[in-house]
Design a protein around this motif. Structure first.
Motif, PDB file in Angstrom:
ATOM      1  N   TYR A  80       1.375   1.685  -3.919  1.00 56.18           N
ATOM      2  CA  TYR A  80       0.281   1.837  -4.883  1.00 56.18           C
ATOM      3  C   TYR A  80      -0.925   2.610  -4.358  1.00 56.18           C
ATOM      4  O   TYR A  80      -1.749   3.058  -5.150  1.00 56.18           O
ATOM      5  CB  TYR A  80      -0.158   0.489  -5.439  1.00 56.18           C
ATOM      6  N   SER A  81      -1.057   2.779  -3.048  1.00 54.39           N
ATOM      7  CA  SER A  81      -2.212   3.511  -2.508  1.00 54.39           C
ATOM      8  C   SER A  81      -1.841   4.972  -2.291  1.00 54.39           C
ATOM      9  O   SER A  81      -1.311   5.351  -1.241  1.00 54.39           O
ATOM     10  CB  SER A  81      -2.681   2.887  -1.183  1.00 54.39           C
TER      11      SER A  81
ATOM     12  N   VAL B 174      -0.774  -6.151  -7.440  1.00 58.99           N
ATOM     13  CA  VAL B 174      -1.738  -5.069  -7.622  1.00 58.99           C
ATOM     14  C   VAL B 174      -1.224  -4.089  -8.674  1.00 58.99           C
ATOM     15  O   VAL B 174      -0.017  -3.844  -8.769  1.00 58.99           O
ATOM     16  CB  VAL B 174      -1.989  -4.317  -6.294  1.00 58.99           C
TER      17      VAL B 174
ATOM     18  N   PRO C 272      -8.855  -1.384  -3.416  1.00 57.92           N
ATOM     19  CA  PRO C 272      -8.595  -2.151  -4.637  1.00 57.92           C
ATOM     20  C   PRO C 272      -9.783  -3.041  -5.001  1.00 57.92           C
ATOM     21  O   PRO C 272     -10.589  -3.403  -4.136  1.00 57.92           O
ATOM     22  CB  PRO C 272      -7.371  -2.998  -4.266  1.00 57.92           C
TER      23      PRO C 272
ATOM     24  N   ASP D 183      -6.811  -4.344  -9.081  1.00 59.81           N
ATOM     25  CA  ASP D 183      -6.581  -3.003  -9.611  1.00 59.81           C
ATOM     26  C   ASP D 183      -6.991  -1.935  -8.599  1.00 59.81           C
ATOM     27  O   ASP D 183      -7.977  -2.112  -7.871  1.00 59.81           O
ATOM     28  CB  ASP D 183      -7.381  -2.821 -10.904  1.00 59.81           C
ATOM     29  N   VAL D 184      -6.209  -0.857  -8.543  1.00 56.01           N
ATOM     30  CA  VAL D 184      -6.552   0.287  -7.702  1.00 56.01           C
ATOM     31  C   VAL D 184      -7.093   1.401  -8.591  1.00 56.01           C
ATOM     32  O   VAL D 184      -6.355   1.913  -9.440  1.00 56.01           O
ATOM     33  CB  VAL D 184      -5.324   0.816  -6.930  1.00 56.01           C
TER      34      VAL D 184
ATOM     35  N   GLU E 299       0.816  -1.215   0.000  1.00 57.05           N
ATOM     36  CA  GLU E 299       0.000   0.000   0.000  1.00 57.05           C
ATOM     37  C   GLU E 299       0.850   1.267   0.000  1.00 57.05           C
ATOM     38  O   GLU E 299       0.445   2.299  -0.552  1.00 57.05           O
ATOM     39  CB  GLU E 299      -0.924   0.014   1.221  1.00 57.05           C
TER      40      GLU E 299
ATOM     41  N   ARG F  33      -1.854  -0.101 -10.397  1.00 59.54           N
ATOM     42  CA  ARG F  33      -2.491   1.221 -10.341  1.00 59.54           C
ATOM     43  C   ARG F  33      -2.076   1.957 -11.602  1.00 59.54           C
ATOM     44  O   ARG F  33      -0.926   2.386 -11.731  1.00 59.54           O
ATOM     45  CB  ARG F  33      -2.069   2.006  -9.103  1.00 59.54           C
TER      46      ARG F  33
END
Length: 392
Positions: free
Chosen positions: A80-81, A131, A298, A385-386, A77, A133
């Motif tokens: 990608y977050s 994941v 996600p 996917d985000v 995270e 993004r």
């Protein structure tokens, strides 16, 4: 706003597989998806699970102390977050100094809030988290369990960016506090510019009196190609309270002359400013509210592509129990995951086999740490996917 995604998918096994994805940790350090039980109840649960004379080598933290995600997910995270794409800024700056400043800001953004009294699941050996993004594809694997070592490989073909991280937390007890030193090297490669930025991580301080958590310690960022370096110091409350929590200060300088070019200070969970030593001009280089708030959960984009080793699948039943506050179910499901791992270890030992990571090669370096090397050049697009942008 979507806080939790739970989906049944058809896996490669005889039975369907559940995937549970929860909202990323934001500046609040908590979310509306899950509120941990009060601390007294959690402490009492420890006494229920521990008896006089118990063998603590096999003791497992009760689910009351867990948030519904694993360490591997929390690690991912931090990459990608995001609400603001700082990696793009690192790559798009024209001068080497401006790129270095952007990398410093991005490095600060990877320090995320942590909630006192709860912790993610300890990732099992071979657990993965994959994941995407946008054009950034991120793949993590738990490459060692004793000691716990996590590896991360992220690539962006459009931006021509690569990240290789290796992380090995080593907790040390100091009476009224525990400091988890995060060993391992982080590399950020801006391939269009031929620049590699090498850095380490701050330590996580868990303080019992008074209760609290914070990131502390020294972080060094170095780019050999440009000769630029940064020294960052993460600080917390001093004994006399002269220093606020979540503080950060540091400088950027030339490694050859040690001449300071910029000084920075602020708080990693709010604003960090940079001061140009030559003209005294101050600018904001990092605003945590723009980066670590309003984050989206996600979603499963390709159900058939989700591996059985995916974090959100491995721990799905445990997460469901925690989110529904069915603590008996959470405890039994967590016990089942851990016992399965013990069986796999016993089976490998009986066969004389050594476990080998799937996506990384692992080595022990002369500095006493671990290095991870990806087995593939580019990380493929992920089945999870985000969505880009802030949550509504």
């Amino acid at each position: 706003m979507c806080y939790c995604v739970s989906q049944v998918i058809e896996g490669n096994e005889d039975t369907p597989r559940q995937v549970v994805l929860t909202e990323p940790t934001s500046l609040d350090g908590d979310s509306d998806a899950y509120k941990a039980p009060n601390l007294v109840r959690r402490i009492l649960s420890l006494f229920i699970n521990v008896r006089p004379g118990s063998d603590l080598t096999k003791f497992q933290l009760p689910p009351l102390f867990n948030i519904p995600k694993s360490h591997l997910q929390c690690f991912g995270e931090s990459v990608y977050s995001v609400g603001k794409d700082l990696l793009h800024e690192c790559n798009s700056e024209e001068s080497s100094q401006d790129r270095f400043i952007s990398v410093v800001a991005w490095s600060i953004s990877t320090a995320r809030p942590v909630v006192f009294g709860v912790a993610p699941y300890n990732s099992i050996l071979g657990e993965t988290h994959h994941v995407s993004r946008g054009s950034l594809n991120v793949l993590l694997e738990q490459v060692s369990h004793h000691p716990p070592v996590s590896a991360l490989h992220a690539t962006d073909k459009e931006e021509n960016i690569e990240m290789i991280w290796c992380q090995n937390p080593v907790p040390k007890f100091y009476g009224t506090k525990v400091e988890a030193e995060v060993h391992g090297r982080r590399q950020l490669k801006l391939l269009n510019h031929g620049e590699t930025y090498v850095m380490n991580s701050p330590s996580l301080l868990i303080r019992f009196l008074p209760p609290g958590l914070d990131w502390v310690g020294n972080v060094k960022i170095h780019c050999q190609e440009t000769g630029l370096e940064a020294e960052l110091c993460y600080l917390t409350n001093s004994f006399l309270g002269r220093r606020g929590p979540h503080s950060i200060r540091g400088r950027i300088y030339h490694s050859s002359s040690l001449e300071t070019l910029y000084e920075l200070e602020g708080h990693w969970n709010s604003i960090v400013t940079l001061k140009d030593i030559n003209n005294g001009k101050e600018t904001v280089i990092y605003n945590a509210k723009e980066v670590v708030s309003g984050l989206k959960t996600p979603i499963v984009k390709d159900p058939q592509g989700v591996l059985p080793s995916e974090s959100a699948a491995v721990w799905s039943a445990v997460s469901e129990g925690i989110l529904s506050k069915n603590w008996e179910k959470a405890r039994e499901e967590k016990k089942a995951v851990e016992e399965k791992q013990r069986e796999l270890v016993r089976d490998r030992n009986s066969r004389g086999q050594t476990w080998v990571p799937k996506y990384f090669n692992l080595s022990y370096n002369k500095e006493g740490g671990w290095d991870c090397f990806p087995t593939q050049k580019w990380v493929p697009p992920a089945p999870i996917d985000v969505p880009i942008g802030h949550a509504l």
